[in-house]
Design a protein around this motif. Sequence first.
Motif, PDB file in Angstrom:
ATOM      1  N   ASP A 234      24.813   7.956 -56.324  1.00 17.73           N
ATOM      2  CA  ASP A 234      24.180   7.239 -57.435  1.00 17.73           C
ATOM      3  C   ASP A 234      24.335   7.613 -58.677  1.00 17.73           C
ATOM      4  O   ASP A 234      24.609   8.882 -59.882  1.00 17.73           O
ATOM      5  CB  ASP A 234      22.601   7.533 -56.839  1.00 17.73           C
ATOM      6  CG  ASP A 234      21.785   6.584 -57.919  1.00 17.73           C
ATOM      7  OD1 ASP A 234      21.801   6.395 -59.424  1.00 17.73           O
ATOM      8  OD2 ASP A 234      21.097   5.706 -57.633  1.00 17.73           O
TER       9      ASP A 234
ATOM     10  N   GLY B 254      22.788   6.785 -61.139  1.00 22.06           N
ATOM     11  CA  GLY B 254      21.727   6.138 -62.309  1.00 22.06           C
ATOM     12  C   GLY B 254      20.867   7.665 -62.342  1.00 22.06           C
ATOM     13  O   GLY B 254      21.516   8.947 -63.289  1.00 22.06           O
ATOM     14  N   ALA B 255      19.485   8.744 -61.784  1.00 23.85           N
ATOM     15  CA  ALA B 255      19.353   9.841 -62.348  1.00 23.85           C
ATOM     16  C   ALA B 255      19.614  10.926 -61.867  1.00 23.85           C
ATOM     17  O   ALA B 255      20.420  11.083 -60.788  1.00 23.85           O
ATOM     18  CB  ALA B 255      17.635   9.641 -62.090  1.00 23.85           C
TER      19      ALA B 255
ATOM     20  N   PRO C  35       9.076  11.298 -66.583  1.00 22.82           N
ATOM     21  CA  PRO C  35      10.764  11.479 -67.102  1.00 22.82           C
ATOM     22  C   PRO C  35      11.240  12.569 -67.597  1.00 22.82           C
ATOM     23  O   PRO C  35      10.290  13.793 -67.960  1.00 22.82           O
ATOM     24  CB  PRO C  35      10.788  10.633 -68.517  1.00 22.82           C
ATOM     25  CG  PRO C  35       9.667   9.716 -68.123  1.00 22.82           C
ATOM     26  CD  PRO C  35       8.341  11.109 -67.461  1.00 22.82           C
TER      27      PRO C  35
ATOM     28  N   THR D 132      15.853  14.875 -71.064  1.00 19.07           N
ATOM     29  CA  THR D 132      17.398  13.669 -72.211  1.00 19.07           C
ATOM     30  C   THR D 132      17.254  12.875 -70.941  1.00 19.07           C
ATOM     31  O   THR D 132      16.550  12.553 -69.661  1.00 19.07           O
ATOM     32  CB  THR D 132      17.865  14.674 -71.519  1.00 19.07           C
ATOM     33  OG1 THR D 132      18.687  15.067 -69.815  1.00 19.07           O
ATOM     34  CG2 THR D 132      18.028  15.998 -72.320  1.00 19.07           C
ATOM     35  N   PRO D 133      17.851  12.008 -71.259  1.00 20.68           N
ATOM     36  CA  PRO D 133      18.071  10.369 -71.098  1.00 20.68           C
ATOM     37  C   PRO D 133      18.360  10.371 -69.316  1.00 20.68           C
ATOM     38  O   PRO D 133      19.498  10.964 -68.876  1.00 20.68           O
ATOM     39  CB  PRO D 133      18.346   9.795 -71.280  1.00 20.68           C
ATOM     40  CG  PRO D 133      18.612  10.103 -73.134  1.00 20.68           C
ATOM     41  CD  PRO D 133      18.252  11.673 -73.228  1.00 20.68           C
ATOM     42  N   ARG D 134      18.107   9.330 -68.653  1.00 18.74           N
ATOM     43  CA  ARG D 134      18.504   9.049 -67.238  1.00 18.74           C
ATOM     44  C   ARG D 134      17.887  10.212 -66.555  1.00 18.74           C
ATOM     45  O   ARG D 134      18.905  10.705 -65.511  1.00 18.74           O
ATOM     46  CB  ARG D 134      19.573   9.309 -67.447  1.00 18.74           C
ATOM     47  CG  ARG D 134      19.800   7.871 -67.620  1.00 18.74           C
ATOM     48  CD  ARG D 134      21.948   6.879 -67.731  1.00 18.74           C
ATOM     49  NE  ARG D 134      21.376   6.198 -66.317  1.00 18.74           N
ATOM     50  CZ  ARG D 134      22.638   5.718 -65.209  1.00 18.74           C
ATOM     51  NH1 ARG D 134      23.445   5.804 -66.748  1.00 18.74           N
ATOM     52  NH2 ARG D 134      22.575   4.700 -65.360  1.00 18.74           N
ATOM     53  N   THR D 135      17.388  11.430 -66.637  1.00 19.42           N
ATOM     54  CA  THR D 135      16.545  12.191 -65.590  1.00 19.42           C
ATOM     55  C   THR D 135      15.610  12.586 -65.402  1.00 19.42           C
ATOM     56  O   THR D 135      14.597  11.582 -66.294  1.00 19.42           O
ATOM     57  CB  THR D 135      16.701  14.223 -66.842  1.00 19.42           C
ATOM     58  OG1 THR D 135      16.036  13.877 -67.837  1.00 19.42           O
ATOM     59  CG2 THR D 135      18.209  14.203 -67.160  1.00 19.42           C
ATOM     60  N   ILE D 136      14.916  12.781 -63.798  1.00 16.53           N
ATOM     61  CA  ILE D 136      13.618  12.320 -63.752  1.00 16.53           C
ATOM     62  C   ILE D 136      12.431  13.636 -63.084  1.00 16.53           C
ATOM     63  O   ILE D 136      14.117  14.122 -62.214  1.00 16.53           O
ATOM     64  CB  ILE D 136      13.797  12.082 -62.559  1.00 16.53           C
ATOM     65  CG1 ILE D 136      14.518   9.795 -62.651  1.00 16.53           C
ATOM     66  CG2 ILE D 136      11.960  11.346 -61.911  1.00 16.53           C
ATOM     67  CD1 ILE D 136      13.490   9.387 -63.544  1.00 16.53           C
TER      68      ILE D 136
ATOM     69  N   TYR E 243      12.319   8.038 -54.823  1.00 12.73           N
ATOM     70  CA  TYR E 243      13.560   9.285 -54.367  1.00 12.73           C
ATOM     71  C   TYR E 243      13.046   9.753 -53.756  1.00 12.73           C
ATOM     72  O   TYR E 243      11.470   9.531 -52.960  1.00 12.73           O
ATOM     73  CB  TYR E 243      13.547  10.142 -55.963  1.00 12.73           C
ATOM     74  CG  TYR E 243      13.289   9.321 -57.228  1.00 12.73           C
ATOM     75  CD1 TYR E 243      15.061   9.263 -57.352  1.00 12.73           C
ATOM     76  CD2 TYR E 243      12.662   9.101 -57.809  1.00 12.73           C
ATOM     77  CE1 TYR E 243      15.440   8.808 -58.211  1.00 12.73           C
ATOM     78  CE2 TYR E 243      13.153   8.273 -58.683  1.00 12.73           C
ATOM     79  CZ  TYR E 243      14.701   7.690 -58.822  1.00 12.73           C
ATOM     80  OH  TYR E 243      14.767   7.489 -60.177  1.00 12.73           O
TER      81      TYR E 243
ATOM     82  N   CYS F 193      21.823  11.549 -55.614  1.00 16.33           N
ATOM     83  CA  CYS F 193      21.620  11.711 -56.616  1.00 16.33           C
ATOM     84  C   CYS F 193      21.799  13.088 -56.802  1.00 16.33           C
ATOM     85  O   CYS F 193      21.887  14.302 -55.833  1.00 16.33           O
ATOM     86  CB  CYS F 193      19.764  11.830 -56.982  1.00 16.33           C
ATOM     87  SG  CYS F 193      19.140  10.041 -56.384  1.00 16.33           S
TER      88      CYS F 193
END
Length: 524
Positions: free
Chosen positions: A143, A145-146, A166, A169-173, A239, A269
């Motif tokens: 993936d 993405g995240a 969130p 940092t961006p794109r972290t879950i 997820y 992921c």
Amino acid sequence: MTSSWQSDLVAEADSWRARLGELGFGDDGHRLRGDLAWQHPVHGHVHARIEVELTDRFPFAAPAVRVLDPGTTMELTFHIDRPALPGLHGNLCLWDGSAHPVDAAPWREPQVLLDRVRNWLEQTAAGWPDDDVCDLERYLVPDAGAFVLYDADLLAGRVGLFKTAPGPTPRTIEVTGNRRPGVIAPRGRQQLHPKDRGLAWVDDLGEVSCPPREWTDLAQALGRADEVTRLIALGAVGYLLLRYSRNGHRAALAVAVQRGGPAPSITACESADTSLATRSIRAGDTAVELANVRIAVVGAGGLGSFAADILFRSGVRRLTLIDGERLRPGNVVRHLAGSNDAGKYKVTAVMDRLAATGFDVGEVERRNRDITRLGDAVELVKTHNVVLDATAHAGASSLLATAADIVGTGTGHTVISACVQREGDIIRADRFPLRRAEQHLPALTSEPVRAGVREAGCGEPVSRTPPAAVIAAAELACRMVIDEATHQCALPATMADVRRPQPDPPFDRLGLLTPDAVSVPVAL
């Protein structure tokens, strides 16, 4: 025009193909195919059909090997890449490429490669006994993405629906430790509330005997597969965080799921555990011991800031930072802190950087004042196991060395004085007080800083010492601090690294100097 190194690579590849051909493999100019005899634990002697391809990474990486037919009914499970197309087998994972430099690469000998493939088939047939590699991500579509973060300790033993948030940092879950209570169901034609979307289902797959490659594989291992399928169809679960083990080694697989079609689609992921135990793995063997040691760093400038950072990352938590100066923009080239910290007291700037590691800074003490009186220096030494003098100030260093002598040898309290001399040509650390029969290396007179190198608003000349020398001095200082703090006491009273030979003996040769390595006159 072909370079000589290119010609050499082509010649080796041609020779390798020819030698594999001598072992019965046909060559169509692109791939080589042939039979390989191996021993199945039940069916006995069988012949597999394999395909070998030399890639443009050879000989720095092993040839690509694929099993066309294992020679008997057998599922290929672990240590095989995901195939590029359905119905095909992926490349076998035969070696950890990072473990073999090219001059010792075993795959450069065709017979060794075939023996490795034979062993791979036999291990697969036996179920990979004793194999504890946990890399289930590689068997699924990745993936893009995240990046999924989770705290393994916080979620240990827990199963069910958990909230996500969130990440930093961006794109972290982040899969939180907060369970989503109650039953999730749409009300009439209304869609789910936004807070009920993108949740994570946490579960335990137990011991994995075969890697999952699609949703049905995961569904068979989940204890509440019907409920999870329903939640995915509703759009509630985005997820899956699935704990598993292989021969006692624990890990987790993070999967992004999407509804649609007869079954959900799944992609793997990248994920990481944020627990304290995992974040401390790389701290070193002495981290636990250092956690309860009291260490002071006097001088939070370039050397002191990096030394404090190294010590904190190494496990020191009871840390005292002492410095009365504020951080100037010109300091940041040789300082742990950055331009955004300008104007802060240096101890605060360093403290903020330590906090950014995510470790607890609750026992880190800041003192934005200098040590100027002998009584204060003695008290500092008495209340700390080790004091690191990183002041680069002759008066302060003399004060702390005197305090160490007053407290005395054998008390378990020491001072390490570290500095960079002659604009980075020498880095040095000395321990006080001396033990019996010990001596320091002779003092090296400091040459004046070159004239004309000054910063506006700063009264003293500015040293042109490069950042690398400052960081190297911090590392040398920390070696001595940790040696004392852990009571190893294996290092000499002085360690000096001569980075450029000086006219003053014994500093006239490159390398690490210690009193044992040179003749030091005995003071009368």
